[in-house]
Enzyme design. Structure first.
Site, PDB file in Angstrom:
ATOM      1  N   GLY A  46       0.839  -1.292  -0.065  1.00  0.00           N
ATOM      2  CA  GLY A  46       0.133  -0.040   0.210  1.00  0.00           C
ATOM      3  C   GLY A  46       0.883   1.154  -0.140  1.00  0.00           C
ATOM      4  CD  GLN A  51       3.113   6.025   2.832  1.00  0.00           C
ATOM      5  OE1 GLN A  51       2.123   5.328   2.296  1.00  0.00           O
ATOM      6  NE2 GLN A  51       4.045   5.379   3.229  1.00  0.00           N
ATOM      7  CB  CYS A  94       4.720   2.354   7.424  1.00  0.00           C
ATOM      8  SG  CYS A  94       4.180   3.725   6.439  1.00  0.00           S
ATOM      9  CG  LEU A  95       6.599   1.060   1.468  1.00  0.00           C
ATOM     10  CD1 LEU A  95       5.769   1.342   0.131  1.00  0.00           C
ATOM     11  CD2 LEU A  95       7.652  -0.132   1.352  1.00  0.00           C
ATOM     12  CG  HIS A 136      -1.172   1.294   6.909  1.00  0.00           C
ATOM     13  ND1 HIS A 136      -0.414   0.721   8.014  1.00  0.00           N
ATOM     14  CD2 HIS A 136      -0.614   2.108   6.060  1.00  0.00           C
ATOM     15  CE1 HIS A 136       0.757   1.367   7.719  1.00  0.00           C
ATOM     16  NE2 HIS A 136       0.686   2.301   6.583  1.00  0.00           N
ATOM     17  CD  GLU A 137      -1.097   2.621   2.731  1.00  0.00           C
ATOM     18  OE1 GLU A 137      -0.568   3.985   2.304  1.00  0.00           O
ATOM     19  OE2 GLU A 137      -0.511   1.753   2.760  1.00  0.00           O
ATOM     20  CG  HIS A 140       0.156   7.065   5.274  1.00  0.00           C
ATOM     21  ND1 HIS A 140       1.040   7.414   6.049  1.00  0.00           N
ATOM     22  CD2 HIS A 140       0.258   5.602   5.176  1.00  0.00           C
ATOM     23  CE1 HIS A 140       2.123   6.619   6.209  1.00  0.00           C
ATOM     24  NE2 HIS A 140       1.348   5.196   5.798  1.00  0.00           N
TER      25      HIS A 140
END
Length: 174
Positions: A46, A51, A94-95, A136-137, A140
């Site tokens: 994701g 991000q 998470c990235l 989660h996304e 963000h």
């Protein structure tokens, strides 16, 4: 398509609330495609626009395993319109917080409303890992990181380590 640089915590851009997408046009579709390329290359499941430094309400998600056919979701203005009272615990990463993983509790099912890559309104019922990933996304887009769902002690430790690593990286590059 282009691979975009992924911002890492504690970058303040990850804490901003994102602006809605007015219309899904060629620019938004290109962003979605570039985000998917970036996510797959990372590799991740994701990615949200903040991000990659863009404060717009756009996310991409694909939880297909490497040996499965890709099944990406491209979402503009995603929102949870209904969530189950039943929670599920998944290990999240998470990235933007590379190499850190923690158990997080979230609703195990949700109904998500969004605009797809053609601008069509969609609603999808999701559960399990897909529900966790999309929630989660969406977090963000409101400046919320997965570590905000864990204890303050663990969160502060992770964010301190990331800040220290970022300073060390900056010193090495200077």
């Amino acid at each position: 398509m282009a691979k975009l640089p992924i911002i890492t915590a504690p970058d303040p851009r990850l804490r901003r609330k994102c602006a809605p997408v007015e219309a899904v046009d060629k620019t938004v579709r290109r962003l979605m495609d570039d985000m998917l390329e970036t996510m797959y290359a990372a590799p991740g499941i994701g990615l949200a626009a903040p991000q990659v430094g863009i404060a717009r309400r756009v996310v991409v998600v694909d939880i297909a395993r490497e040996d499965e056919e890709r099944a990406p979701y491209r979402m503009a203005n995603p929102e949870v319109v209904e969530a189950s009272d039943t929670l599920a615990e998944y290990e999240e990463g998470c990235l933007s917080l590379p190499q850190y993983y923690e158990e997080v509790m979230r609703p195990d099912r949700a109904r998500i409303r969004y605009l797809d890559e053609t601008g069509e309104p969609r609603e999808v019922e999701v559960e399990g890992m897909l529900a966790t990933c999309i929630q989660h996304e969406i977090d963000h887009l409101d400046g919320i990181l997965f570590v905000d769902h864990i204890s303050k002690l663990k969160r502060d430790m992770i964010l301190r380590k990331l800040a220290k690593a970022k300073r060390a990286e900056a010193m090495a590059g200077a």
